[in-house]
Design a protein around this motif. Structure first.
Motif, PDB file in Angstrom:
ATOM      1  N   LEU A  65     119.594  45.560  65.924  1.00  0.00           N
ATOM      2  CA  LEU A  65     118.383  45.336  64.540  1.00  0.00           C
ATOM      3  C   LEU A  65     117.349  43.775  64.808  1.00  0.00           C
ATOM      4  O   LEU A  65     117.619  43.147  65.206  1.00  0.00           O
ATOM      5  N   ARG A 227     123.442  45.963  55.608  1.00  0.00           N
ATOM      6  CA  ARG A 227     123.145  46.465  56.044  1.00  0.00           C
ATOM      7  C   ARG A 227     122.119  47.364  56.069  1.00  0.00           C
ATOM      8  O   ARG A 227     121.000  47.389  56.028  1.00  0.00           O
ATOM      9  N   THR A 228     122.651  48.206  55.097  1.00  0.00           N
ATOM     10  CA  THR A 228     121.632  48.960  54.959  1.00  0.00           C
ATOM     11  C   THR A 228     120.907  48.766  53.135  1.00  0.00           C
ATOM     12  O   THR A 228     119.882  48.878  53.861  1.00  0.00           O
ATOM     13  N   GLU A 230     119.303  46.329  54.309  1.00  0.00           N
ATOM     14  CA  GLU A 230     117.884  45.164  55.417  1.00  0.00           C
ATOM     15  C   GLU A 230     117.551  46.319  55.991  1.00  0.00           C
ATOM     16  O   GLU A 230     116.573  46.455  56.370  1.00  0.00           O
ATOM     17  N   LEU A 231     118.006  47.671  56.304  1.00  0.00           N
ATOM     18  CA  LEU A 231     116.809  48.764  56.645  1.00  0.00           C
ATOM     19  C   LEU A 231     116.441  49.377  55.426  1.00  0.00           C
ATOM     20  O   LEU A 231     114.711  49.398  56.102  1.00  0.00           O
ATOM     21  N   GLN A 234     113.284  46.397  56.070  1.00  0.00           N
ATOM     22  CA  GLN A 234     112.556  46.848  57.349  1.00  0.00           C
ATOM     23  C   GLN A 234     111.911  47.795  57.416  1.00  0.00           C
ATOM     24  O   GLN A 234     110.821  47.958  57.856  1.00  0.00           O
ATOM     25  N   GLU A 235     112.335  48.992  56.443  1.00  0.00           N
ATOM     26  CA  GLU A 235     111.102  49.961  56.379  1.00  0.00           C
ATOM     27  C   GLU A 235     110.451  49.986  55.530  1.00  0.00           C
ATOM     28  O   GLU A 235     110.154  51.260  54.906  1.00  0.00           O
ATOM     29  N   SER A 299     120.532  40.009  56.187  1.00  0.00           N
ATOM     30  CA  SER A 299     122.228  40.171  57.072  1.00  0.00           C
ATOM     31  C   SER A 299     122.487  38.831  56.659  1.00  0.00           C
ATOM     32  O   SER A 299     124.079  39.620  57.731  1.00  0.00           O
TER      33      SER A 299
END
Length: 799
Positions: A65, A227-228, A230-231, A234-235, A299
């Motif tokens: 990541l 973690r989800t 964080e995604l 990032q999106e 994270s």
């Protein structure tokens, strides 16, 4: 045999054909004896060539990541300040950050803070954070994607119990109490596959799942939730706040940022202007620090080499990210070397970094000769150097090293006032020096422009022997039982003595002593070749071994020493009597691995639960072995060497995982087959020393690097230690006692290896010569509370 020779050995390191004739202590006799006797460091007339640093651990593979914290590495593209070649940044992950993150999220929900979604279930309205629910539910992910502020309440056609179970999963990582059938229905309606999987585990149990799958723990579920999120960040999905600092702009989730950072949480909950708008400009924070804090909030990861970690720690301290600070401090403390310790000097007084500075100061005290050779040593403040030289805890091979350090600093700082130089040199204890050392001092003299008369004056003042240096560790080194000689030296006799090292002292010249205190003795008649381990640094367990010298004298009994009781207590016995085996503590359990019973090598392993007071069988070792060693490194259990079922010496290194049906994985073998040796974990590496091999007494010393699966030969032991005890105390490997196969004489010497200096040092002696015994580390307060009246016994090293 060199390490490189191992590539030409048979593929199975267990298969080494050697004679099986036994010596008087039960180990195979070697086929030939070519003992090597390198000179002791104590006998070297010159200063040894100290390496500048211990080879550090290789970095772990970087995560897949992307992380904004990578900007911390811009200043590190060239060679590091401490002389290390540039490497890939290491990914450091905080294990506690996810639980702290979601605990704060739960607190905010309970206090109805930063809520952005109302959900109506069964006539009741629940306030939630969309980004938290979006981490487990595709329905809420869609609402987050199209969110524009607080929308009208979402009405769900699920049971209240199932909804609350899902809420608990999103915020706590476990399902709340609810009928699993209702939870499955709700999980389908809300698009929550992990909730569905957790409900199926609770409903059907593990019997319906593949053998290689297991139910994720609460910590694992929370890590996946984070973690989800964080995604999502990032999106750019659902981000409702834009931060700007130093030209850097980041779009974030207001609720997630408040949960992941105390600094931003305080800002967003303060009620001030910054907490109301959708854009915030931060004028007191740099772009790099902003990226670090936001990345870590989502994270729990910092990616940086050592200089970047130092900056990250400073940012975490300034902007109140406690979990980031704790992570950086742990990593900084593990990677210390002379240059890095010197780089920490300016942070010595910073509140919040006391733990890190304490470790750095201890490193400086135990590695001063190497620190003095560092290029940045002259920048060390005069007052700091004086405090180090004046400390009783300064750990030196000889007092001349203190003078050499002071002289080098003075030579690099010629503007130092004579009064300041005199005060510094008075911290050197000339009265402790041997005649040989004083001759070297006179020959070296003082650097210009200091007057030679100053040195003569100081040496005259020190004609009265100086005060000894002493080290009083913050942990207690305990030695239990063993094979020794009776006080009248008439015959061998298993020992009942349990001793702990109160202090290590160094007097005039090279005379070193240990002050020992006694703990309650083992029940008669004593034992040797036994295992011992401590749990939580307080309770001490001893099991197995022998109480005499015949095969029928192997023991199965287990003893426990608890400070609340003061004396030894007999616990549940081993399932099988065994001797010549290691006992190790792992995850709150004890493991007895292999050994020997009735003359036969064992492959069996058993584990002890202190809560149940019960031994149970564990997966066996791949092959029988005894007189081997074991150690735990970073939560993993390793077993090395020993003698096989037919008496052959083994070079193998085994990774033993008790959670697996076939727990043994063979790793790169040692450079030398050995038994009766010590092994210990220190600084991210495994060290093996001494023992008995094909050629007799082994002085060889090797280190294993798990990340490269390779061994390195290091400075040999100064004298033989077969069947010795091993322990790690204050960053040093200690090898205690044992015997020499050449003479069969038990040893009383204690040798310590200091990785940063690459040399062995004799610390003194045991109360009496002994072999075939273990050593453990206990907490100092525990020992002091119930220890018997101190004996005041001091021992001098035998030469």
């Amino acid at each position: 045999m060199s390490v490189s020779d191992s590539a030409h050995r048979p593929s199975d390191p267990e298969q080494v054909s050697l004679p099986v004739q036994k010596d008087g202590l039960g180990l195979p006799l070697p086929t030939r004896r070519t003992p090597s006797w390198p000179p002791s460091p104590d006998e070297d007339p010159g200063l040894p060539p100290f390496p500048l640093e211990e080879p550090g651990p290789r970095p772990m593979a970087p995560g897949s990541l992307p992380s904004p914290a990578l900007s911390l590495e811009k200043e590190e593209e060239e060679e590091d300040e401490d002389g290390e070649d540039a490497e890939e940044p290491e990914e450091l992950r905080s294990e506690e950050h996810p639980s702290q993150f979601f605990a704060e999220a739960q607190r905010l929900r309970e206090q109805r803070l930063l809520l952005d979604e109302d959900v109506s279930v069964g006539g009741r309205v629940y306030g939630v954070h969309r980004v938290i629910l979006a981490a487990v539910s595709s329905l809420f992910r869609g609402r987050l994607l199209g969110s524009r502020g607080l929308q009208r309440p979402l009405s769900l056609d699920v049971t209240p119990g199932a909804w609350e179970a899902m809420l608990t999963f999103a915020y706590e990582g476990v399902l709340g109490p609810a009928p699993r059938g209702d939870v499955l229905v709700a999980a389908e309606a809300l698009g929550a596959p992990r909730v569905k999987a957790a409900a199926q585990w609770g409903r059907e149990g593990a019997g319906s799942t593949p053998e290689d799958e297991k139910q994720p723990s609460q910590a694992e579920e929370l890590r996946e939730n984070l973690r989800t999120m964080e995604l999502l960040y990032q999106e750019g999905i659902g981000c409702d706040l834009e931060l700007e600092a130093g030209g850097c702009r980041l779009r974030v989730h207001r609720a997630a940022l408040a949960c992941g950072s105390e600094f931003f949480g305080a800002m967003l909950l303060s009620g001030m202007r910054e907490s109301q708008g959708t854009e915030v400009s931060l004028h007191t924070i740099s772009a790099q620090d902003l990226q670090l804090l936001v990345s870590f909030a989502y994270s729990g990861v910092v990616r940086a080499r050592w200089p970047g970690l130092l900056r990250a720690a400073q940012a975490a301290l300034r902007y109140q990210s406690s979990s980031c600070l704790a992570l950086c401090q742990r990593a900084l403390a593990q990677g210390l070397n002379p240059a890095r310790c010197l780089a920490l000097i300016p942070m010595a007084e910073a509140p919040g970094l006391e733990s890190l500075w304490s470790k750095a100061r201890h490193y400086l005290l135990t590695h001063l000769p190497a620190v003095a050779l560092c290029s940045t040593f002259p920048s060390l403040p005069l007052a700091c150097l004086a405090e180090l030289l004046d400390s009783d805890e300064l750990h030196l091979l000889e007092e001349f090293e203190a003078f050499a350090a002071a002289r080098r600093w003075l030579a690099a700082n010629p503007d130092t006032q004579e009064s300041e130089a005199k005060a510094l040199l008075r911290c050197v204890r000339f009265g402790r020096m041997s005649t040989r050392e004083l001759r070297r001092v006179r020959a070296a003299g003082l650097p210009p422009p200091l007057s030679p008369d100053l040195l003569r004056q100081l040496m005259v003042e020190a004609e009265v022997p100086g005060q000894e240096r002493q080290r009083e560790p913050d942990q207690a080194l305990v030695v239990i039982g063993g094979d020794g000689l009776r006080s009248d030296m008439a015959m061998r006799q298993p020992s009942r003595g349990v001793w702990w090292a109160r202090a290590f002292r160094c007097g005039v010249g090279l005379v070193r002593t240990v002050e020992w205190g006694q703990l309650p003795a083992l029940p008669a008649p004593g034992r040797f070749r036994h295992g011992a381990a401590s749990l939580a640094g307080s309770e001490l367990y001893v099991c197995g071994g022998q109480d005499f010298y015949g095969h029928s004298n192997t023991l199965a009994s287990t003893l426990r020493w608890d400070p609340s009781q003061g004396d030894w207590e007999e616990m549940a016995p081993l399932c099988q009597a065994r001797s010549f085996f290691p006992l190790v503590a792992l995850d709150g359990l004890l493991y007895a691995l292999g050994g020997r019973d009735s003359g036969a090598a064992l492959s069996s392993v058993e584990t002890y639960s202190p809560k149940l007071n019960m031994w149970r069988p564990a997966p066996a070792l791949p092959a029988p072995r005894f007189a081997h060693a074991a150690a735990v490194l970073e939560g993993q259990l390793y077993v090395s060497g020993g003698c096989g079922g037919t008496g052959q010496y083994l070079a193998s290194l085994l990774h033993y995982d008790p959670r697996l049906e076939k727990p043994g994985t063979l790793l790169s073998p040692m450079g030398v087959p050995r038994a009766g040796h010590v092994m210990a974990a220190l600084g991210g590496r495994l060290y093996v020393a001494g023992g008995l091999g094909e050629t007799g007494d082994l002085l060889s010393f090797e280190a294993y690097e798990p990340r490269t699966d390779s061994w390195t030969h290091l400075t040999p032991l100064p004298s033989p230690h077969v069947g010795a005890a091993g322990a790690v105390l204050q960053g040093e490997l200690l090898v205690l006692g044992g015997y020499s196969h050449r003479t069969y004489a038990p040893s009383h010497l204690i040798h310590a290896f200091c990785p940063g200096l690459g040399r062995w040092l004799c610390l003194g002696t045991l109360p009496r010569p002994r072999a075939e015994m273990p050593a453990c580390i206990l907490t100092q307060p525990t020992v002091q509370q119930i220890a018997l009246v101190p004996t005041g016994h001091k021992t001098k090293p035998g030469r």
